[in-house]
Design a protein around this motif. Structure first.
Motif, PDB file in Angstrom:
ATOM      1  N   GLU A  71      -7.240   0.546 -17.192  1.00  0.00           N
ATOM      2  CA  GLU A  71      -5.961   0.564 -16.934  1.00  0.00           C
ATOM      3  C   GLU A  71      -5.295   0.210 -15.790  1.00  0.00           C
ATOM      4  O   GLU A  71      -4.441  -0.244 -14.852  1.00  0.00           O
ATOM      5  N   LEU A  72      -4.789   1.806 -15.436  1.00  0.00           N
ATOM      6  CA  LEU A  72      -4.907   2.537 -14.418  1.00  0.00           C
ATOM      7  C   LEU A  72      -5.251   1.592 -13.036  1.00  0.00           C
ATOM      8  O   LEU A  72      -4.445   0.605 -11.804  1.00  0.00           O
ATOM      9  N   SER A  73      -6.639   1.566 -12.939  1.00  0.00           N
ATOM     10  CA  SER A  73      -7.077   0.561 -11.444  1.00  0.00           C
ATOM     11  C   SER A  73      -6.780  -1.196 -11.856  1.00  0.00           C
ATOM     12  O   SER A  73      -6.940  -0.918 -10.527  1.00  0.00           O
ATOM     13  N   SER A  74      -6.673  -1.234 -12.781  1.00  0.00           N
ATOM     14  CA  SER A  74      -7.261  -2.890 -12.272  1.00  0.00           C
ATOM     15  C   SER A  74      -5.262  -3.256 -12.280  1.00  0.00           C
ATOM     16  O   SER A  74      -4.670  -4.179 -12.039  1.00  0.00           O
ATOM     17  N   ALA A  75      -4.352  -2.488 -12.522  1.00  0.00           N
ATOM     18  CA  ALA A  75      -3.142  -3.035 -12.726  1.00  0.00           C
ATOM     19  C   ALA A  75      -2.220  -2.800 -11.685  1.00  0.00           C
ATOM     20  O   ALA A  75      -2.007  -3.465 -10.902  1.00  0.00           O
ATOM     21  N   LEU A  76      -3.082  -1.178 -11.120  1.00  0.00           N
ATOM     22  CA  LEU A  76      -2.838  -0.968  -9.204  1.00  0.00           C
ATOM     23  C   LEU A  76      -3.611  -2.016  -8.255  1.00  0.00           C
ATOM     24  O   LEU A  76      -3.153  -2.882  -7.868  1.00  0.00           O
ATOM     25  N   ARG A  77      -4.747  -2.576  -8.889  1.00  0.00           N
ATOM     26  CA  ARG A  77      -5.292  -3.980  -8.087  1.00  0.00           C
ATOM     27  C   ARG A  77      -4.273  -5.004  -8.154  1.00  0.00           C
ATOM     28  O   ARG A  77      -4.625  -5.216  -6.849  1.00  0.00           O
ATOM     29  N   ALA A  78      -4.759  -5.294  -9.628  1.00  0.00           N
ATOM     30  CA  ALA A  78      -3.280  -6.209  -9.470  1.00  0.00           C
ATOM     31  C   ALA A  78      -2.004  -6.253  -8.546  1.00  0.00           C
ATOM     32  O   ALA A  78      -1.594  -7.233  -7.916  1.00  0.00           O
ATOM     33  N   PHE A  79      -1.375  -5.241  -8.412  1.00  0.00           N
ATOM     34  CA  PHE A  79       0.191  -5.132  -8.043  1.00  0.00           C
ATOM     35  C   PHE A  79       0.352  -5.171  -6.129  1.00  0.00           C
ATOM     36  O   PHE A  79       0.437  -6.262  -5.648  1.00  0.00           O
ATOM     37  N   TYR A  80      -1.060  -4.444  -5.805  1.00  0.00           N
ATOM     38  CA  TYR A  80      -1.132  -4.402  -4.235  1.00  0.00           C
ATOM     39  C   TYR A  80      -1.980  -5.763  -3.560  1.00  0.00           C
ATOM     40  O   TYR A  80      -1.411  -6.073  -2.704  1.00  0.00           O
ATOM     41  N   ASN A  81      -3.094  -6.491  -5.085  1.00  0.00           N
ATOM     42  CA  ASN A  81      -2.991  -7.920  -4.706  1.00  0.00           C
ATOM     43  C   ASN A  81      -1.854  -9.600  -4.673  1.00  0.00           C
ATOM     44  O   ASN A  81      -1.876  -9.739  -3.681  1.00  0.00           O
ATOM     45  N   ASP A  82      -1.432  -8.947  -5.105  1.00  0.00           N
ATOM     46  CA  ASP A  82      -0.053  -9.388  -4.996  1.00  0.00           C
ATOM     47  C   ASP A  82       0.684  -9.759  -4.194  1.00  0.00           C
ATOM     48  O   ASP A  82       1.913 -10.171  -3.161  1.00  0.00           O
ATOM     49  N   LEU A  83       0.930  -7.556  -3.828  1.00  0.00           N
ATOM     50  CA  LEU A  83       2.394  -7.155  -2.645  1.00  0.00           C
ATOM     51  C   LEU A  83       1.469  -8.113  -1.365  1.00  0.00           C
ATOM     52  O   LEU A  83       2.247  -8.068  -0.814  1.00  0.00           O
ATOM     53  N   GLY A  85       0.073 -10.862  -0.517  1.00  0.00           N
ATOM     54  CA  GLY A  85       0.167 -12.415  -0.832  1.00  0.00           C
ATOM     55  C   GLY A  85       1.443 -12.428  -0.558  1.00  0.00           C
ATOM     56  O   GLY A  85       1.034 -13.242   0.048  1.00  0.00           O
ATOM     57  N   HIS A  86       1.906 -11.307  -1.169  1.00  0.00           N
ATOM     58  CA  HIS A  86       3.729 -11.812  -0.501  1.00  0.00           C
ATOM     59  C   HIS A  86       4.083 -11.618   0.572  1.00  0.00           C
ATOM     60  O   HIS A  86       4.844 -11.329   1.228  1.00  0.00           O
ATOM     61  N   GLY A  87       3.574 -10.586   1.832  1.00  0.00           N
ATOM     62  CA  GLY A  87       3.623 -10.858   2.915  1.00  0.00           C
ATOM     63  C   GLY A  87       4.412  -8.650   2.914  1.00  0.00           C
ATOM     64  O   GLY A  87       4.985  -8.302   3.790  1.00  0.00           O
ATOM     65  N   LEU A  88       3.257  -7.601   2.241  1.00  0.00           N
ATOM     66  CA  LEU A  88       4.765  -6.586   1.590  1.00  0.00           C
ATOM     67  C   LEU A  88       3.585  -5.755   1.167  1.00  0.00           C
ATOM     68  O   LEU A  88       3.951  -4.479   1.109  1.00  0.00           O
ATOM     69  N   GLY A  89       2.601  -5.927   1.560  1.00  0.00           N
ATOM     70  CA  GLY A  89       1.280  -4.842   1.045  1.00  0.00           C
ATOM     71  C   GLY A  89       2.485  -3.688   1.971  1.00  0.00           C
ATOM     72  O   GLY A  89       1.882  -1.893   1.682  1.00  0.00           O
ATOM     73  N   GLN A  90       2.157  -3.697   3.480  1.00  0.00           N
ATOM     74  CA  GLN A  90       2.316  -2.259   4.169  1.00  0.00           C
ATOM     75  C   GLN A  90       3.883  -1.784   4.128  1.00  0.00           C
ATOM     76  O   GLN A  90       4.266  -0.491   4.020  1.00  0.00           O
ATOM     77  N   ARG A  91       4.838  -2.268   2.968  1.00  0.00           N
ATOM     78  CA  ARG A  91       5.961  -1.679   2.795  1.00  0.00           C
ATOM     79  C   ARG A  91       6.015  -0.474   1.372  1.00  0.00           C
ATOM     80  O   ARG A  91       7.200  -0.318   1.695  1.00  0.00           O
ATOM     81  N   VAL A  92       4.498  -0.577   0.952  1.00  0.00           N
ATOM     82  CA  VAL A  92       5.278  -0.409  -0.363  1.00  0.00           C
ATOM     83  C   VAL A  92       3.864   1.630  -0.584  1.00  0.00           C
ATOM     84  O   VAL A  92       2.491   0.883   0.078  1.00  0.00           O
ATOM     85  N   VAL A 123      -1.664   5.407  -2.651  1.00  0.00           N
ATOM     86  CA  VAL A 123      -2.243   4.037  -2.912  1.00  0.00           C
ATOM     87  C   VAL A 123      -1.271   3.093  -2.031  1.00  0.00           C
ATOM     88  O   VAL A 123      -0.692   3.226  -2.403  1.00  0.00           O
ATOM     89  N   GLY A 124      -1.855   3.095  -1.416  1.00  0.00           N
ATOM     90  CA  GLY A 124      -1.548   1.262  -0.397  1.00  0.00           C
ATOM     91  C   GLY A 124      -1.750   1.833   0.906  1.00  0.00           C
ATOM     92  O   GLY A 124      -2.807   2.843   1.655  1.00  0.00           O
ATOM     93  N   GLN A 125      -1.517   0.483   2.258  1.00  0.00           N
ATOM     94  CA  GLN A 125      -1.582   0.808   3.670  1.00  0.00           C
ATOM     95  C   GLN A 125      -1.351   1.664   4.173  1.00  0.00           C
ATOM     96  O   GLN A 125      -2.198   1.949   5.243  1.00  0.00           O
ATOM     97  N   GLY A 126      -0.358   2.338   3.848  1.00  0.00           N
ATOM     98  CA  GLY A 126       0.130   4.189   3.918  1.00  0.00           C
ATOM     99  C   GLY A 126      -0.824   4.562   4.067  1.00  0.00           C
ATOM    100  O   GLY A 126      -0.292   6.183   4.728  1.00  0.00           O
TER     101      GLY A 126
END
Length: 183
Positions: A71-83, A85-92, A123-126
């Motif tokens: 659950e943790l893995s699939s939720a985080l993967r979806a969250f970051y894929n969504d971010l 896709g909205h051009g916000l991955g580097q902010r989180v 977890v995140g680009q930063g």
């Protein structure tokens, strides 16, 4: 009126939101989807908190823990894929933590009891990839508990000061050495 305006804006964002990528149908994923909605609204919040319960695995731990980690893995993967896709991955930057660890030795109910020390995931680009700190020994224990090697307050100090740009000392109750966690 400011609170009413913000409330109306949140309702609008949530009703109009289109995830860039689909989310799995689990509780954590849906809570993270709500956070993604709020992040895209850019309402000024810098920190969001969601939780995933069920890690108090005193009995039949194997299946429960596997399910929780999925659950943790699939939720985080979806969250970051969504971010992304909205051009916000580097902010989180997402940080996981628990208020207690688990004991090393299995109990009589095929589970583990409350213990000390536990991992934190960033977890995140930063985040700087890899394992940070020293892995605890599974044989050199403190009364059956893992010995921690990194004080969580040094991780919080790093995140507060280097990611959020806030002074950490009052929040963590002292001065703690920063960790090399951010890339």
């Amino acid at each position: 009126t400011s609170a009413l305006d913000t409330s109306a804006r949140i309702r609008e964002v949530i009703s109009d939101y289109k995830p860039a990528k689909p989310y799995p149908e689990n509780g954590l994923a849906q809570r993270l989807k709500s956070v993604a909605q709020l992040i895209t609204a850019d309402l000024g919040a810098r920190v969001y908190f969601v939780s995933l319960g069920g890690f108090d695995t005193h009995a039949e731990q194997k299946g429960a823990h596997e399910s929780l980690m999925n659950e943790l893995s699939s939720a985080l993967r979806a969250f970051y894929n969504d971010l992304k896709g909205h051009g916000l991955g580097q902010r989180v930057l997402t940080v996981t933590f628990s208020e207690f660890g688990r004991r090393v030795k299995e109990n009589g109910s095929l589970g583990t009891d409350h213990g000390a020390a536990g991992p934190m995931f960033l977890v995140g680009q930063g985040a700087k990839g890899g394992v940070h700190g020293k892995n605890p020994s599974l044989s050199d224990l403190d009364q059956g508990d893992l010995k921690h090697h990194t004080d969580f307050r040094s991780v919080y100090t790093t995140l507060l000061e280097d990611w959020l740009g806030w002074e950490a000392q009052a929040a963590v109750g002292g001065k703690f050495t920063k960790q090399n966690l951010l890339g």
